[in-house]
Design an enzyme around this catalytic site. Sequence first.
Site, PDB file in Angstrom:
ATOM      1  N   HIS A 178       5.895   6.634  -0.893  1.00 49.37           N
ATOM      2  CA  HIS A 178       6.687   5.419  -1.133  1.00 49.37           C
ATOM      3  C   HIS A 178       5.852   4.193  -0.816  1.00 49.37           C
ATOM      4  O   HIS A 178       4.872   4.279  -0.073  1.00 49.37           O
ATOM      5  CB  HIS A 178       7.939   5.419  -0.248  1.00 49.37           C
ATOM      6  CG  HIS A 178       7.636   5.292   1.218  1.00 49.37           C
ATOM      7  ND1 HIS A 178       7.253   6.380   1.993  1.00 49.37           N
ATOM      8  CD2 HIS A 178       7.619   4.220   2.040  1.00 49.37           C
ATOM      9  CE1 HIS A 178       7.034   5.969   3.230  1.00 49.37           C
ATOM     10  NE2 HIS A 178       7.242   4.662   3.292  1.00 49.37           N
ATOM     11  N   HIS A 235       0.853  -1.191   0.000  1.00 50.90           N
ATOM     12  CA  HIS A 235       0.000   0.000   0.000  1.00 50.90           C
ATOM     13  C   HIS A 235       0.884   1.234   0.000  1.00 50.90           C
ATOM     14  O   HIS A 235       2.089   1.142   0.289  1.00 50.90           O
ATOM     15  CB  HIS A 235      -0.869   0.008   1.269  1.00 50.90           C
ATOM     16  CG  HIS A 235      -0.032   0.041   2.516  1.00 50.90           C
ATOM     17  ND1 HIS A 235       0.439  -1.107   3.119  1.00 50.90           N
ATOM     18  CD2 HIS A 235       0.484   1.076   3.223  1.00 50.90           C
ATOM     19  CE1 HIS A 235       1.191  -0.772   4.156  1.00 50.90           C
ATOM     20  NE2 HIS A 235       1.238   0.556   4.243  1.00 50.90           N
TER      21      HIS A 235
HETATM   22  P1  ATP Z   1       6.258  -2.939  12.051  1.00 47.17           P
HETATM   23  O1  ATP Z   1       6.114  -1.647  12.818  1.00 47.17           O
HETATM   24  O2  ATP Z   1       6.108  -4.173  12.866  1.00 47.17           O
HETATM   25  O3  ATP Z   1       7.428  -2.934  11.135  1.00 47.17           O
HETATM   26  P2  ATP Z   1       4.518  -1.928  10.009  1.00 47.17           P
HETATM   27  O4  ATP Z   1       5.426  -0.739   9.982  1.00 47.17           O
HETATM   28  O5  ATP Z   1       4.270  -2.666   8.753  1.00 47.17           O
HETATM   29  O6  ATP Z   1       4.971  -2.979  11.082  1.00 47.17           O
HETATM   30  P3  ATP Z   1       2.737  -0.102  11.248  1.00 47.17           P
HETATM   31  O7  ATP Z   1       3.891   0.350  12.107  1.00 47.17           O
HETATM   32  O8  ATP Z   1       1.419  -0.272  11.881  1.00 47.17           O
HETATM   33  O9  ATP Z   1       3.109  -1.485  10.565  1.00 47.17           O
HETATM   34  O10 ATP Z   1       2.621   0.894  10.038  1.00 47.17           O
HETATM   35  C1  ATP Z   1       1.541   0.817   9.120  1.00 47.17           C
HETATM   36  C2  ATP Z   1       1.914   1.632   7.906  1.00 47.17           C
HETATM   37  O11 ATP Z   1       2.148   2.981   8.302  1.00 47.17           O
HETATM   38  C3  ATP Z   1       3.196   1.190   7.196  1.00 47.17           C
HETATM   39  O12 ATP Z   1       3.060   1.520   5.824  1.00 47.17           O
HETATM   40  C4  ATP Z   1       4.249   2.049   7.844  1.00 47.17           C
HETATM   41  O13 ATP Z   1       5.378   2.202   6.992  1.00 47.17           O
HETATM   42  C5  ATP Z   1       3.492   3.352   7.994  1.00 47.17           C
HETATM   43  N1  ATP Z   1       4.008   4.125   9.118  1.00 47.17           N
HETATM   44  C6  ATP Z   1       4.243   3.698  10.366  1.00 47.17           C
HETATM   45  N2  ATP Z   1       4.676   4.670  11.165  1.00 47.17           N
HETATM   46  C7  ATP Z   1       4.722   5.784  10.410  1.00 47.17           C
HETATM   47  C8  ATP Z   1       5.088   7.142  10.657  1.00 47.17           C
HETATM   48  N3  ATP Z   1       5.502   7.561  11.832  1.00 47.17           N
HETATM   49  N4  ATP Z   1       5.000   7.999   9.614  1.00 47.17           N
HETATM   50  C9  ATP Z   1       4.575   7.602   8.409  1.00 47.17           C
HETATM   51  N5  ATP Z   1       4.203   6.348   8.120  1.00 47.17           N
HETATM   52  C10 ATP Z   1       4.288   5.441   9.088  1.00 47.17           C
END
Ligand code: ATP
Length: 183
Positions: free
Chosen positions: A123, A40
């Site tokens: 991205h 996504h």
């Molecule tokens: P993990 O944290 O276990 O690596 P994840 O990153 O896939 O898992 P989430 O942290 O819930 O899952 O993030 C969901 C989505 O939001 C992902 O696309 C992640 O890259 C994005 N994301 C997470 N934190 C941020 C942030 N602070 N700013 C922008 N995008 C974010």
Amino acid sequence: MRLFVAVTPPVDALDELRAATAAARSAHPDLRWTRPDQWHLTLAFLGDVGADARADVAVRLGRTAARHAPLELALRGAGRFGERVLWTRVDGDLAGLRGLAASVRAAARKARIAVEDRPYRPHLTLARGRDGADLRPLVDALAGFAGRRWTATEVHLVRSRLGAGPDRTARYEPVTSWPLTGS
Ligand code: ATP
Ligand code: MG
């Protein structure tokens, strides 16, 4: 509930990216590769949101989607955030995508959800590395990828359940989707 807002490429665009990244994936089992069925483009990360703010932001996101037109986009090449994140670039109507992301952030703020105000970096995350991982050869290897054009027609509010996916990866579950019906 841990939430984010995203647009999703259609399955044919995802299949192309899957094919383009297959060799890199098998060559680098040391990285944590994201699952193609979960790919996504995040517009805004909302974090943990309570029930009242969730209801509020949902109403606002519906209005946001109604004000924005569908977006012509494409996936192309690759980039990285340091040693940590390998991603595919987004090409096409970046002004429209930035505008939509800004509106989504504004909707979240009005619902009293704290969102980051770092510049938005469009991205699609492909893999996450550990400290010391060198992602540069992978960025170079994927540089020639040019995906087909596709149209983002919907915005999704997505729930992220950390550790709920295979191999304790995060699992993303769409909560609500709204069509982009603006002009
Ligand atoms: P993990 O944290 O276990 O690596 P994840 O990153 O896939 O898992 P989430 O942290 O819930 O899952 O993030 C969901 C989505 O939001 C992902 O696309 C992640 O890259 C994005 N994301 C997470 N934190 C941020 C942030 N602070 N700013 C922008 N995008 C974010
Ligand atoms: Mg995360």
